[in-house]
Design a protein around this motif. Structure first.
Motif, mmCIF file in Angstrom:
data_model
loop_
_atom_site.group_PDB
_atom_site.id
_atom_site.type_symbol
_atom_site.label_atom_id
_atom_site.label_comp_id
_atom_site.label_asym_id
_atom_site.label_seq_id
_atom_site.Cartn_x
_atom_site.Cartn_y
_atom_site.Cartn_z
ATOM 1 N N VAL A 125 -8.000 0.230 3.932
ATOM 2 C CA VAL A 125 -8.285 0.409 2.514
ATOM 3 C C VAL A 125 -7.548 1.652 2.055
ATOM 4 N N THR A 181 -4.865 -5.416 3.954
ATOM 5 C CA THR A 181 -4.828 -4.174 3.179
ATOM 6 C C THR A 181 -5.425 -4.391 1.800
ATOM 7 N N THR A 182 -6.319 -3.482 1.418
ATOM 8 C CA THR A 182 -6.951 -3.494 0.098
ATOM 9 C C THR A 182 -6.614 -2.198 -0.614
ATOM 10 N N ARG A 227 0.411 -7.940 -5.270
ATOM 11 C CA ARG A 227 0.098 -9.267 -4.714
ATOM 12 C C ARG A 227 1.289 -9.823 -3.945
ATOM 13 N N VAL A 260 -0.985 -7.372 -0.752
ATOM 14 C CA VAL A 260 -2.121 -6.459 -0.890
ATOM 15 C C VAL A 260 -3.249 -7.148 -1.653
ATOM 16 N N ASP A 261 -4.479 -6.973 -1.179
ATOM 17 C CA ASP A 261 -5.666 -7.458 -1.886
ATOM 18 C C ASP A 261 -5.937 -6.512 -3.052
ATOM 19 N N ALA A 317 -10.038 -4.901 -5.719
ATOM 20 C CA ALA A 317 -10.720 -3.642 -6.004
ATOM 21 C C ALA A 317 -9.951 -2.767 -6.986
ATOM 22 N N VAL A 342 -16.556 0.171 -2.677
ATOM 23 C CA VAL A 342 -15.666 -0.794 -2.033
ATOM 24 C C VAL A 342 -15.863 -0.789 -0.520
ATOM 25 N N ARG A 345 -18.305 -3.417 4.126
ATOM 26 C CA ARG A 345 -17.123 -3.909 4.844
ATOM 27 C C ARG A 345 -17.157 -3.406 6.282
#
Length: 323
Positions: free
Chosen positions: A15, A66-67, A86, A90-91, A94, A135, A139
């Motif tokens: 993250v 990866t976020t 994107r 990458v997510d 968040a 976030v 997790r």
């Protein structure tokens, strides 16, 4: 060579928290001359910007989940930023979109050996530690990387608590402060003890150490070792010479860069971060190999315009590590 197949060794998630913006990179005759003089630059590219975003893109391109935690505006630059993230894998779930604030913008005047940066902050300073903590909660533990500390006063103020909570939940914590525009370098004393990794370049290393009262006449490796004794392993970007790291024991681990014909150094340090973080996420235990992942990623990123024009892949790393 250390190569960890992701099907046998699933990487830990990463993250990244920090800045998300666009960069307008201009190259050529880029030293401004006022008096309404018009100059002709060699090239200009609109690319993904922000230390956190470039690092997140680099980690994702190396096959690590990866976020990004960040904020952008509900504008053209915000849409561009999200699309670029994107595309890199990458997510962006968040990344908050603000209706009443503009996305940040940096204009980068780039030469092969140096660059100047003009930044309109926009949404960059508005990320909070509370948002990052929300976030992370729920997790599985992985790596939390924070970038552009001095551009985000709200996040900086909350960061010791955010990092302490993350570590208590099993997260590995890291920070790339980047340069302090005010050149005061304040607030880091309470942060270092909650970090596992600090990733400065040599100039940032010396500035941080000086602000913490370390003697200016010490060499870089001794300054890094003194910072490491405050908490984190210190992993230093050393330009064309590659990089090195040092722990509290003072042992220095070095790795060379890859000889390249530099196009643009924008974001090279963030891609260096990405290589190191990806190595940690993938379970690489050999510190020399971790630093080598970082130096390969940082070197190759200078072959393209902006921070994400030529980021390393696992195939790149495998090829360079086999040399």
């Amino acid at each position: 060579m250390t190569d960890l197949p992701t099907d046998q060794h699933p990487p830990r998630p990463v993250v990244v928290a920090g800045d998300a913006n666009v960069d307008l990179v201009l190259r050529g005759d880029v030293v401004p001359r006022f008096g309404q003089a018009e100059q002709l630059a060699d090239s200009g590219d609109l690319v993904l910007g922000g230390s956190a975003s470039i690092a997140a893109s680099g980690v994702a391109r190396l096959g690590v989940p990866t976020t990004l935690v960040a904020r952008v505006g509900a504008d053209t630059f915000g849409t561009f930023t999200l699309d670029a993230l994107r595309a890199a894998g990458v997510d962006v779930g968040a990344v908050e979109v603000a209706d009443d604030e503009p996305t940040g913008l940096s204009v980068i005047l780039s030469t092969p050996s140096d660059r100047a940066i003009l930044t309109v902050p926009g949404t960059i300073p508005t990320l909070t530690g509370e948002r990052v903590t929300r976030v992370l909660d729920g997790r599985g533990p992985g790596l939390l990387h924070v970038a552009s500390y001095f551009l985000q006063p709200g996040l900086a103020r909350d960061l010791p608590g955010v990092l302490a909570r993350a570590r208590a939940q099993g997260w590995t914590t890291s920070l790339d402060t980047n340069w302090d525009p005010a050149e005061t370098w304040t607030g880091l004393a309470d942060v270092l003890g909650e970090l596992d990794l600090l990733l400065p370049n040599r100039n940032e290393l010396r500035a941080i150490a000086g602000a913490l009262g370390e003697p200016a006449d010490l060499d870089d490796t001794e300054l890094a070792a003194r910072l490491a004794r405050r908490g984190p392993r210190v992993v230093v970007k050393d330009g064309a010479d590659g990089g090195w790291s040092v722990g509290a024991d003072g042992v220095v681990v070095r790795a060379p860069g890859v000889p390249v014909d530099v196009v643009d150094t924008t974001g090279a340090g963030d891609s260096f971060d990405a290589g190191y973080l990806a190595a940690v996420a993938c379970g690489v235990d050999d510190e020399q190999v971790r630093v080598r992942w970082a130096t390969v990623a940082g070197s190759l990123s200078t072959l393209g315009s902006g921070g994400t024009g030529r980021q390393a892949t696992r195939a790149d790393l495998d090829r360079e590590l086999a040399r």
